[in-house]
Design a protein around this motif. Sequence first.
Motif, PDB file in Angstrom:
ATOM      1  N   ALA A 194       0.828  -1.210   0.000  1.00 39.05           N
ATOM      2  CA  ALA A 194       0.000   0.000   0.000  1.00 39.05           C
ATOM      3  C   ALA A 194       0.859   1.256   0.000  1.00 39.05           C
ATOM      4  CB  ALA A 194      -0.940  -0.006   1.209  1.00 39.05           C
ATOM      5  N   LEU A 195       1.920   1.263   0.788  1.00 40.12           N
ATOM      6  CA  LEU A 195       2.795   2.432   0.863  1.00 40.12           C
ATOM      7  C   LEU A 195       3.540   2.656  -0.445  1.00 40.12           C
ATOM      8  CD1 LEU A 195       4.206   1.917   4.463  1.00 40.12           C
ATOM      9  CD2 LEU A 195       2.873   3.881   3.701  1.00 40.12           C
ATOM     10  N   PHE A 196       3.969   1.584  -1.091  1.00 38.22           N
ATOM     11  CA  PHE A 196       4.724   1.715  -2.338  1.00 38.22           C
ATOM     12  C   PHE A 196       3.847   2.229  -3.477  1.00 38.22           C
ATOM     13  CE2 PHE A 196       6.437  -0.250  -6.300  1.00 38.22           C
ATOM     14  CZ  PHE A 196       7.601   0.518  -6.385  1.00 38.22           C
ATOM     15  N   LEU A 197       2.591   1.786  -3.529  1.00 41.93           N
ATOM     16  CA  LEU A 197       1.737   2.098  -4.664  1.00 41.93           C
ATOM     17  C   LEU A 197       0.955   3.403  -4.514  1.00 41.93           C
ATOM     18  CD1 LEU A 197       0.177  -1.442  -5.320  1.00 41.93           C
ATOM     19  CD2 LEU A 197       1.906  -0.305  -6.725  1.00 41.93           C
ATOM     20  N   SER A 198       0.528   3.717  -3.311  1.00 40.26           N
ATOM     21  CA  SER A 198      -0.591   4.647  -3.143  1.00 40.26           C
ATOM     22  C   SER A 198      -0.186   6.099  -2.948  1.00 40.26           C
ATOM     23  CB  SER A 198      -1.429   4.230  -1.927  1.00 40.26           C
ATOM     24  OG  SER A 198      -1.660   2.846  -1.930  1.00 40.26           O
ATOM     25  N   SER A 199      -1.077   6.984  -3.397  1.00 42.49           N
ATOM     26  CA  SER A 199      -0.981   8.385  -3.010  1.00 42.49           C
ATOM     27  C   SER A 199      -1.653   8.587  -1.648  1.00 42.49           C
ATOM     28  CB  SER A 199      -1.633   9.287  -4.058  1.00 42.49           C
ATOM     29  OG  SER A 199      -2.937   8.838  -4.395  1.00 42.49           O
ATOM     30  N   SER A 220       6.731  11.119  -3.699  1.00 46.36           N
ATOM     31  CA  SER A 220       6.391  11.556  -5.051  1.00 46.36           C
ATOM     32  C   SER A 220       6.505  10.381  -6.017  1.00 46.36           C
ATOM     33  CB  SER A 220       7.329  12.685  -5.483  1.00 46.36           C
ATOM     34  OG  SER A 220       8.683  12.239  -5.454  1.00 46.36           O
ATOM     35  N   TYR A 221       5.989  10.569  -7.216  1.00 48.32           N
ATOM     36  CA  TYR A 221       6.123   9.591  -8.289  1.00 48.32           C
ATOM     37  C   TYR A 221       7.071  10.164  -9.334  1.00 48.32           C
ATOM     38  CZ  TYR A 221       1.893   7.405  -6.354  1.00 48.32           C
ATOM     39  OH  TYR A 221       0.969   6.796  -5.531  1.00 48.32           O
ATOM     40  N   PRO A 222       7.837   9.308 -10.031  1.00 56.27           N
ATOM     41  CA  PRO A 222       7.924   7.855  -9.939  1.00 56.27           C
ATOM     42  C   PRO A 222       8.610   7.411  -8.648  1.00 56.27           C
ATOM     43  CG  PRO A 222       9.547   8.678 -11.479  1.00 56.27           C
ATOM     44  CD  PRO A 222       8.714   9.849 -11.107  1.00 56.27           C
ATOM     45  N   ARG A 223       8.403   6.146  -8.286  1.00 57.16           N
ATOM     46  CA  ARG A 223       8.918   5.632  -7.031  1.00 57.16           C
ATOM     47  C   ARG A 223       9.876   4.462  -7.252  1.00 57.16           C
ATOM     48  NH1 ARG A 223       3.438   5.672  -3.224  1.00 57.16           N
ATOM     49  NH2 ARG A 223       3.171   7.944  -3.286  1.00 57.16           N
ATOM     50  N   ASP A 224      10.730   4.255  -6.245  1.00 60.29           N
ATOM     51  CA  ASP A 224      11.545   3.042  -6.224  1.00 60.29           C
ATOM     52  C   ASP A 224      11.549   2.489  -4.806  1.00 60.29           C
ATOM     53  OD1 ASP A 224      13.866   4.094  -4.663  1.00 60.29           O
ATOM     54  OD2 ASP A 224      14.155   5.354  -6.423  1.00 60.29           O
TER      55      ASP A 224
END
Length: 250
Positions: A194-199, A220-224
């Motif tokens: 959830a933390l990796f994907l979500s705003s 922010s996006y993009p993420r790693d």
Amino acid sequence: MLKFCNVNFKYENDAAPLIENLSFKVHRGDFISIIGPSGCGKSTIFRLICGLEHGYSGNIFINDNDINNLKGYIGYMPQKDLLIPWRNILENASLPLEIRENNPKQAKKEAEKFLETFGLGSYKYKYPKDLSGGMKQRVSFIRTLLTGSEIMLLDEPFSALDAITKLSMQEWLLTQWSSFKKTILFITHDVEEALFLSSKILVVSQKPITQLKEVVVPLSYPRDRHMLSRPEILDIKEKLINELKQRVEL
């Protein structure tokens, strides 16, 4: 874009309501995860949005239109890929277009473009049994995308995948979301996912569900993956896990 207004719902054989005076909003382009313990009502919220459950009071709106007056407004991707075993991959992907346009030839032509875009063009004449779990989920996502709906509901779509494939699919999903600009609601039990994907994350922490606690993910996006080790993210993760553990223990 999506709005619940004082929604109440109770399953027929239950003594107590599952949802009580629930109101919340989802804005266009959001990627929102809904987390909570098993049996708390997360999937019921999805079923209400899809119109698969009735007998509720209150209102659910999509773009200010009551869902009871709409058709074909939601793309829904369940835990299992639900690909039809006797249809090849192209035929599976084109199914929503066939239903909507009643033109199988044109539907396959359009679906073929998406399979090429998603790197599955060489598998179009294969059958579901010939594909890996991750590939089947990609086909299922394409099929959901081809409904043409602005909102996509993804109900634990990666829960049955092995750990490495799951991580790969999360990264793949973020790429598709940023490309196609859809609004996504994503159910998961995995706080890190959830933390990796979500705003934003909506937490179901009580029963009946009277409100959803909103947690903004400060990334922010993009993420790693390295972003997940930031102190503020680790702090949010710990708080969310503790909150869910307390709910399970009640």
